[in-house]
Design a protein around this motif. Structure first.
Motif, PDB file in Angstrom:
ATOM      1  N   ASP A 278       0.827  -1.204   0.000  1.00 56.36           N
ATOM      2  CA  ASP A 278       0.000   0.000   0.000  1.00 56.36           C
ATOM      3  C   ASP A 278       0.863   1.256   0.000  1.00 56.36           C
ATOM      4  N   PHE A 279       1.969   1.212   0.741  1.00 54.92           N
ATOM      5  CA  PHE A 279       2.856   2.373   0.799  1.00 54.92           C
ATOM      6  C   PHE A 279       3.483   2.656  -0.563  1.00 54.92           C
ATOM      7  N   VAL A 280       3.979   1.621  -1.241  1.00 56.44           N
ATOM      8  CA  VAL A 280       4.584   1.800  -2.564  1.00 56.44           C
ATOM      9  C   VAL A 280       3.539   2.307  -3.553  1.00 56.44           C
ATOM     10  N   SER A 281       2.323   1.772  -3.469  1.00 60.74           N
ATOM     11  CA  SER A 281       1.258   2.221  -4.361  1.00 60.74           C
ATOM     12  C   SER A 281       0.950   3.701  -4.151  1.00 60.74           C
ATOM     13  N   GLU A 282       0.938   4.137  -2.876  1.00 59.89           N
ATOM     14  CA  GLU A 282       0.648   5.538  -2.574  1.00 59.89           C
ATOM     15  C   GLU A 282       1.767   6.451  -3.038  1.00 59.89           C
ATOM     16  N   GLN A 283       3.009   6.025  -2.818  1.00 62.29           N
ATOM     17  CA  GLN A 283       4.138   6.874  -3.177  1.00 62.29           C
ATOM     18  C   GLN A 283       4.290   7.026  -4.690  1.00 62.29           C
ATOM     19  N   LEU A 284       4.050   5.971  -5.446  1.00 62.85           N
ATOM     20  CA  LEU A 284       4.227   5.999  -6.897  1.00 62.85           C
ATOM     21  C   LEU A 284       2.957   6.411  -7.628  1.00 62.85           C
ATOM     22  N   GLY A 285       1.833   6.400  -6.927  1.00 67.96           N
ATOM     23  CA  GLY A 285       0.590   6.767  -7.573  1.00 67.96           C
ATOM     24  C   GLY A 285       0.136   5.762  -8.623  1.00 67.96           C
ATOM     25  N   VAL A 286       0.327   4.483  -8.341  1.00 72.65           N
ATOM     26  CA  VAL A 286      -0.052   3.426  -9.276  1.00 72.65           C
ATOM     27  C   VAL A 286      -0.978   2.450  -8.569  1.00 72.65           C
ATOM     28  N   ILE A 287      -1.644   1.611  -9.361  1.00 65.47           N
ATOM     29  CA  ILE A 287      -2.535   0.585  -8.831  1.00 65.47           C
ATOM     30  C   ILE A 287      -1.760  -0.719  -8.726  1.00 65.47           C
ATOM     31  N   ILE A 288      -1.752  -1.314  -7.543  1.00 64.22           N
ATOM     32  CA  ILE A 288      -1.115  -2.602  -7.312  1.00 64.22           C
ATOM     33  C   ILE A 288      -2.175  -3.555  -6.789  1.00 64.22           C
ATOM     34  N   MET A 289      -2.483  -4.572  -7.573  1.00 64.99           N
ATOM     35  CA  MET A 289      -3.503  -5.550  -7.202  1.00 64.99           C
ATOM     36  C   MET A 289      -2.836  -6.821  -6.676  1.00 64.99           C
ATOM     37  N   GLN A 290      -3.524  -7.518  -5.784  1.00 62.77           N
ATOM     38  CA  GLN A 290      -3.062  -8.781  -5.234  1.00 62.77           C
ATOM     39  C   GLN A 290      -4.065  -9.871  -5.608  1.00 62.77           C
TER      40      GLN A 290
ATOM     41  N   ILE B 170       5.918  -9.553  -9.370  1.00 62.50           N
ATOM     42  CA  ILE B 170       5.180  -8.368  -9.797  1.00 62.50           C
ATOM     43  C   ILE B 170       5.190  -8.322 -11.318  1.00 62.50           C
ATOM     44  N   THR B 171       4.025  -8.169 -11.904  1.00 64.59           N
ATOM     45  CA  THR B 171       3.906  -8.010 -13.347  1.00 64.59           C
ATOM     46  C   THR B 171       3.148  -6.723 -13.637  1.00 64.59           C
ATOM     47  N   ARG B 172       3.379  -6.208 -14.842  1.00 61.39           N
ATOM     48  CA  ARG B 172       2.753  -4.949 -15.242  1.00 61.39           C
ATOM     49  C   ARG B 172       2.000  -5.164 -16.545  1.00 61.39           C
ATOM     50  N   SER B 173       0.758  -4.778 -16.569  1.00 59.86           N
ATOM     51  CA  SER B 173      -0.062  -4.923 -17.761  1.00 59.86           C
ATOM     52  C   SER B 173       0.157  -3.737 -18.690  1.00 59.86           C
ATOM     53  N   PRO B 174      -0.230  -3.858 -19.961  1.00 59.49           N
ATOM     54  CA  PRO B 174      -0.087  -2.706 -20.870  1.00 59.49           C
ATOM     55  C   PRO B 174      -0.842  -1.482 -20.403  1.00 59.49           C
ATOM     56  N   GLU B 175      -1.876  -1.671 -19.590  1.00 55.77           N
ATOM     57  CA  GLU B 175      -2.622  -0.522 -19.069  1.00 55.77           C
ATOM     58  C   GLU B 175      -1.928   0.156 -17.895  1.00 55.77           C
ATOM     59  N   GLY B 176      -0.805  -0.375 -17.449  1.00 57.36           N
ATOM     60  CA  GLY B 176      -0.067   0.240 -16.352  1.00 57.36           C
ATOM     61  C   GLY B 176      -0.472  -0.237 -14.985  1.00 57.36           C
ATOM     62  N   ILE B 177      -1.228  -1.331 -14.902  1.00 58.30           N
ATOM     63  CA  ILE B 177      -1.666  -1.871 -13.609  1.00 58.30           C
ATOM     64  C   ILE B 177      -0.687  -2.962 -13.186  1.00 58.30           C
ATOM     65  N   TYR B 178      -0.190  -2.856 -11.955  1.00 63.75           N
ATOM     66  CA  TYR B 178       0.740  -3.845 -11.408  1.00 63.75           C
ATOM     67  C   TYR B 178      -0.048  -4.913 -10.659  1.00 63.75           C
TER      68      TYR B 178
END
Length: 349
Positions: A78-90, A129-137
């Protein structure tokens, strides 16, 4: 005049209210610092702080202090997601709910290295961790890595080129040095490509190894070695003998071909790889070596040893039908091998 003891508590209380009001006023007057605290359900550990760089063009640094208590992996995500401003799903959050990490020493790193740090902490727990073409981790188990031809270091599927190298020849180094358990690696020799679906760190390692092997191969150049007294094929065979390698002879008609197991055993017993790098130029009676300049100089010294005029004197004697028996006797006495010309018994020997 003596002060009334009962008035002292009231005075202390008034002073405390004044200090509290002053602190509140200061807190209101000062701007709030960026929120970068990890909400750890187990304990409120000291939070990483985002430091503003002195240089406006420099990247912001994140400081991780030595935490008194472990921090949950979920809170760190959650901290990394907040700092980078990206979506990280589990995709499978249950195993990570109780997983924790402890920073026993302070560490400062750029904001852009937060995601690689998170991947490093997830790898021992079997997550990637993988990243989709839409930018979602996505944080998922390593065995469930999807096929996705995206861009960037967290794209699960990559196309790795092997210029002038046969991709399948790199399979053994990749499997031995890196390991491909849980990865899907395909070697396409016709196109000179390696297709790899694996965690980002495995893909990075495969790509780095291929680049290193390509650079080593490109650093090798061709060196021509002229011959004067010996045929090129004979010179190569004798140089290989000096290197402790048996020359690979072409079997004569009717002769059994040496088995692959025997050839592998012969090569395994020698430290040199000169056989595959020393080529024969028959039209010009020369040798061509592929390697570095220092290696070429060593090969030249060995070639100079064997490229000498022959001191043998050829003499012919007519022995009639007993020529074969005479040659056999000479061979048994150590006078040299028997070379027959003319087709059969009775011919010149």
């Amino acid at each position: 005049m003596r002060a009334d003891p009962r008035s002292r508590p009231r005075a202390l209380g008034a002073a405390a209210l004044v200090l509290l009001a002053g602190s509140t006023a200061d807190a209101v007057a000062q701007p709030a610092e960026p929120q970068s605290r990890l909400a750890d359900p187990q304990a409120q550990a000291p939070a990483p702080q985002a430091q503003a760089p002195a240089d406006p063009d420099a990247e912001a640094m994140i400081s991780f202090s030595a935490f008194a208590e472990p921090v949950s992996i979920s809170s760190l995500i959650d901290f990394v997601s907040e700092q980078l401003g990206v979506i990280i799903m589990q995709t499978d959050a249950a195993p990570l709910a109780s997983a924790t990490v402890e920073f026993n020493a302070p560490i400062d790193l750029p904001r852009s290295r937060l995601m690689p740090l998170l991947e490093t902490l997830l790898a021992p727990r079997g997550f990637v961790i993988t990243r989709s073409p839409e930018g979602i981790y996505t944080v998922s188990p390593a065995l469930q890595t999807p096929v996705d031809f995206g861009e960037g270091e967290f794209s699960p599927t990559r196309v790795i080129r092997t210029p002038l190298l046969t991709p399948s020849s790199l399979k053994q180094p990749i499997d031995t040095v890196i390991g491909t358990d849980g990865a899907k690696v395909l070697y396409v020799d016709e196109l000179g490509l390696i297709l790899s679906t694996a965690p980002g760190r495995v893909n990075d390692a495969i790509e780095a190894l291929v680049q290193r092997m390509t650079r080593e191969f490109a650093s090798q150049t061709l060196h021509r070695i002229e011959l004067t007294h010996v045929a090129a094929a004979e010179a190569k065979a004798r140089v290989l003998e000096l290197f402790g390698q048996a020359s690979q002879q072409t079997p004569a008609p009717g002769q059994a071909v040496q088995g692959a197991a025997t050839q592998s055993a012969t090569r395994a017993g020698s430290l040199g790889n000169l056989r595959d790098r020393l080529l024969i130029d028959r039209p010009t009676n020369a040798l061509v070596f592929r390697g570095s300049a220092d290696e070429a100089e060593q090969v030249r010294r060995f070639v100079a040893i064997v490229d000498r005029p022959s001191r043998l004197i050829v003499r012919r004697y007519y022995a009639g039908p007993t020529a074969a028996e005479i040659c056999d006797v000479g061979s048994r006495q150590g006078l040299g091998p028997v070379m027959q010309a003319g087709g059969g018994p009775g011919g010149a020997a």
